[in-house]
Design a protein around this motif. Structure first.
Motif, PDB file in Angstrom:
ATOM      1  N   HIS A 152       0.878  -1.238   0.084  1.00 48.69           N
ATOM      2  CA  HIS A 152      -0.051   0.042  -0.042  1.00 48.69           C
ATOM      3  C   HIS A 152       0.781   1.267  -0.082  1.00 48.69           C
TER       4      HIS A 152
ATOM      5  N   ARG B 133      -4.285  -5.316  -7.855  1.00 47.79           N
ATOM      6  CA  ARG B 133      -4.709  -6.559  -7.314  1.00 47.79           C
ATOM      7  C   ARG B 133      -4.227  -7.729  -8.216  1.00 47.79           C
TER       8      ARG B 133
ATOM      9  N   SER C 291      -7.615  -2.682  -6.462  1.00 52.72           N
ATOM     10  CA  SER C 291      -8.480  -2.766  -7.859  1.00 52.72           C
ATOM     11  C   SER C 291      -7.842  -1.802  -8.704  1.00 52.72           C
TER      12      SER C 291
ATOM     13  N   GLU D 228      -9.560   1.682  -7.998  1.00 56.21           N
ATOM     14  CA  GLU D 228      -8.861   2.345  -6.604  1.00 56.21           C
ATOM     15  C   GLU D 228      -7.760   2.741  -7.102  1.00 56.21           C
TER      16      GLU D 228
ATOM     17  N   TYR E 169     -13.686   7.706  -0.692  1.00 56.97           N
ATOM     18  CA  TYR E 169     -14.163   7.014   0.202  1.00 56.97           C
ATOM     19  C   TYR E 169     -15.107   6.040  -0.219  1.00 56.97           C
TER      20      TYR E 169
ATOM     21  N   PHE F  73     -13.507   3.174  -2.223  1.00 54.60           N
ATOM     22  CA  PHE F  73     -12.934   2.053  -1.413  1.00 54.60           C
ATOM     23  C   PHE F  73     -13.909   1.334  -0.358  1.00 54.60           C
ATOM     24  N   LYS F  74     -15.140   1.965  -0.256  1.00 49.81           N
ATOM     25  CA  LYS F  74     -16.207   1.311   0.497  1.00 49.81           C
ATOM     26  C   LYS F  74     -16.490   0.013  -0.066  1.00 49.81           C
ATOM     27  N   LYS F  75     -16.473  -0.971   0.822  1.00 47.89           N
ATOM     28  CA  LYS F  75     -16.783  -2.312   0.416  1.00 47.89           C
ATOM     29  C   LYS F  75     -18.342  -2.473   0.512  1.00 47.89           C
TER      30      LYS F  75
END
Length: 122
Positions: A3, A65, A72, A75, A117, A120-122
């Protein structure tokens, strides 16, 4: 670790990209470059952009990824865009004293942070 490495490489990449895209606009203030033509400026910018790619390509390969990274493709792109804007604001504030950072810019950047936000929110 991937990261952080991806983000650091993207910051480096964007620093070179910003200088390649906008740094030449300050050449008119430099005695050594005031008589250079557009072709010379383009070649210098290409030379600088080479180093951008030396950071961008590894950042994407390490960060994606599909190649073992944590992000991803979407992302990665959103990260890159937000980093680009942050680097640009710092660059333009430091090197172009006539540019000002206004409230509407801050609000726009806040919306971009919201975009990060939600991406990246799952």
């Amino acid at each position: 670790m991937k990261h952080l490495l991806t983000i650091l490489l993207l910051i480096c990449s964007n620093a070179f990209m910003t200088v390649a895209w906008y740094g030449h606009l300050k050449f008119k203030d430099m005695k050594w470059a005031e008589s250079w033509g557009l072709l010379a400026i383009i070649l210098i910018s290409w030379g600088i952009a080479f180093f951008e790619y030396c950071f961008q390509v590894p950042a994407n390969r390490i960060g994606f990824r599909g190649t073992g990274g944590p992000f991803s493709l979407v992302e990665l792109k959103v990260l890159q865009e937000v980093i680009t804007l942050v680097v640009f604001v710092v660059f333009s504030t430091l090197f172009f004293k006539t540019e000002t950072f206004r409230l509407n810019h801050l609000i726009g950047f806040l919306f971009l942070i919201l975009a990060v936000y939600f991406i990246f929110k799952k």
